[in-house]
Each structure stands twice: as structure tokens, then as C-alpha cells.
Scaffold this active site. Structure first.
Site, PDB file in Angstrom:
ATOM      1  N   ASP A   4       6.769   5.368 -21.191  1.00  0.00           N
ATOM      2  CA  ASP A   4       6.722   5.320 -22.679  1.00  0.00           C
ATOM      3  C   ASP A   4       8.090   5.080 -23.145  1.00  0.00           C
ATOM      4  O   ASP A   4       8.953   4.920 -22.465  1.00  0.00           O
ATOM      5  CB  ASP A   4       6.174   6.521 -23.457  1.00  0.00           C
TER       6      ASP A   4
ATOM      7  N   ASP B 247      -4.798   3.894  -4.618  1.00  0.00           N
ATOM      8  CA  ASP B 247      -4.719   4.470  -3.193  1.00  0.00           C
ATOM      9  C   ASP B 247      -5.957   5.309  -2.951  1.00  0.00           C
ATOM     10  O   ASP B 247      -6.002   6.304  -3.356  1.00  0.00           O
ATOM     11  CB  ASP B 247      -3.454   5.062  -2.732  1.00  0.00           C
TER      12      ASP B 247
ATOM     13  N   TYR C 157       4.505  12.079 -23.909  1.00  0.00           N
ATOM     14  CA  TYR C 157       3.796  12.327 -22.640  1.00  0.00           C
ATOM     15  C   TYR C 157       2.798  11.427 -22.233  1.00  0.00           C
ATOM     16  O   TYR C 157       1.877  11.400 -21.616  1.00  0.00           O
ATOM     17  CB  TYR C 157       3.156  13.653 -22.762  1.00  0.00           C
TER      18      TYR C 157
ATOM     19  N   ASN D 236       3.674   8.771 -20.222  1.00  0.00           N
ATOM     20  CA  ASN D 236       4.137   8.106 -18.974  1.00  0.00           C
ATOM     21  C   ASN D 236       3.125   8.342 -18.013  1.00  0.00           C
ATOM     22  O   ASN D 236       2.283   9.266 -17.706  1.00  0.00           O
ATOM     23  CB  ASN D 236       5.298   8.917 -18.431  1.00  0.00           C
TER      24      ASN D 236
ATOM     25  N   TYR E 105      10.293  12.944 -12.927  1.00  0.00           N
ATOM     26  CA  TYR E 105      11.428  12.126 -12.919  1.00  0.00           C
ATOM     27  C   TYR E 105      11.926  11.777 -11.564  1.00  0.00           C
ATOM     28  O   TYR E 105      12.149  10.633 -11.205  1.00  0.00           O
ATOM     29  CB  TYR E 105      12.824  12.786 -13.692  1.00  0.00           C
TER      30      TYR E 105
ATOM     31  N   HIS F   9       0.838  -1.379  -0.113  1.00  0.00           N
ATOM     32  CA  HIS F   9       0.028   0.114  -0.103  1.00  0.00           C
ATOM     33  C   HIS F   9       0.926   1.102   0.163  1.00  0.00           C
ATOM     34  O   HIS F   9       1.684   1.435   0.731  1.00  0.00           O
ATOM     35  CB  HIS F   9      -0.882   0.076   1.133  1.00  0.00           C
TER      36      HIS F   9
END
Length: 145
Positions: free
Chosen positions: A30, A66, A134, A136, A116, A22
């Protein structure tokens, strides 16, 4: 073989997803994402030949988001000045998130280098061959009930 497990999830990927707890985070990256250099402290699993949407759909069949986090999903913002409209792939993500987590999948849009940095602390990075830019996406794992 197992019944009900999406074929796209390799044994190594299933093991890594099972090991997550958790609050742990995973990135489905990508093809341009620096998975190995960013993921020095993460489990990095290659999913060559696959795109982010199909992996997102498979992962969300097994991993809840979550519910204790207001925004359990993060996307990398388009860099200011980049000649790129809102990435069309984000609409695909919204459909997949609505399918699996209809009541709780708010998205945080994170600046590139902040994304990042956050990814450096992820438990798992799945490196795909996704060509969309874009593309990710970061997910925070919830509690299995």
C-alpha cells in the site's frame, strides 16, 4: 503489444514477475509501506495511481501460488490497540484469491515487524498508491505447469 496481458502490468513488472522462481515472494504494498527502505535487496517497481486489488488480480492471472506451502499468502496483522476494525480490503482480496486460486490460498496473518522482515527477503515489491491501511499482501510464487 501482447495479447491477454493486463494493461496494468508494465514491461518492467512483467520482466520481474518472469524472473521470479518457485518459492520467491512478492509484496504488493500500500501507499504507506516503506518499499524502498524495506526493499533494499528487492526489485522495487512503482505502480503509482493504482490500488492493490487491481494489481493483485492482474498478477494472479500470470503467477500461481505455491502449492507446497500451507499458507502462500500473508497479510499484515492489525497492530494491537490500533483503533481499526478488520480491514474491508481483505474481503476484496478473498474474492480475488477465490477467483484465481480457489483451492489453495490460505492466509497467514503476520505481525507488523515480522511482515517487514519477511518483505526484506522478497524478490519483488510493487509500490502502489493504495490508501487503505493494512492493505499489504505477500504472495509466494508456485510452479508454472
Amino acid at each position: 503489444m501482447l495479447k491477454g496481458i493486463p494493461d496494468i502490468l508494465s514491461p518492467a513488472l512483467l520482466k520481474a514477475l518472469d524472473e521470479m522462481g518457485h518459492g520467491d515472494e512478492l509484496v504488493i504494498a500500500d501507499g504507506n509501506f516503506p518499499s524502498r527502505s524495506v526493499g533494499k535487496n528487492a526489485v522495487v517497481i512503482r505502480a503509482d495511481g493504482h490500488g492493490v486489488p487491481e494489481l493483485l488480480d492482474a498478477v494472479l492471472r500470470l503467477v500461481p501460488l505455491d502449492t507446497y506451502t500451507p499458507k502462500p499468502v500473508a497479510l499484515m496483522k492489525v497492530v494491537p490497540g490500533d483503533d481499526c476494525p478488520t480491514p474491508a480490503i481483505w474481503q476484496e482480496y478473498e474474492k480475488i484469491l477465490n477467483k484465481h486460486e480457489p483451492s489453495h490460498h490460505e492466509v497467514e496473518y503476520t505481525e507488523r515487524f515480522a511482515f517487514y522482515e519477511r518483505a526484506k527477503n522478497a524478490y519483488l515489491i510493487i509500490a502502489t498508491s493504495e490508501k487503505a491501511i493494512y492493505a499489504n499482501i505477500l504472495l509466494k510464487k508456485g510452479v508454472i505447469k
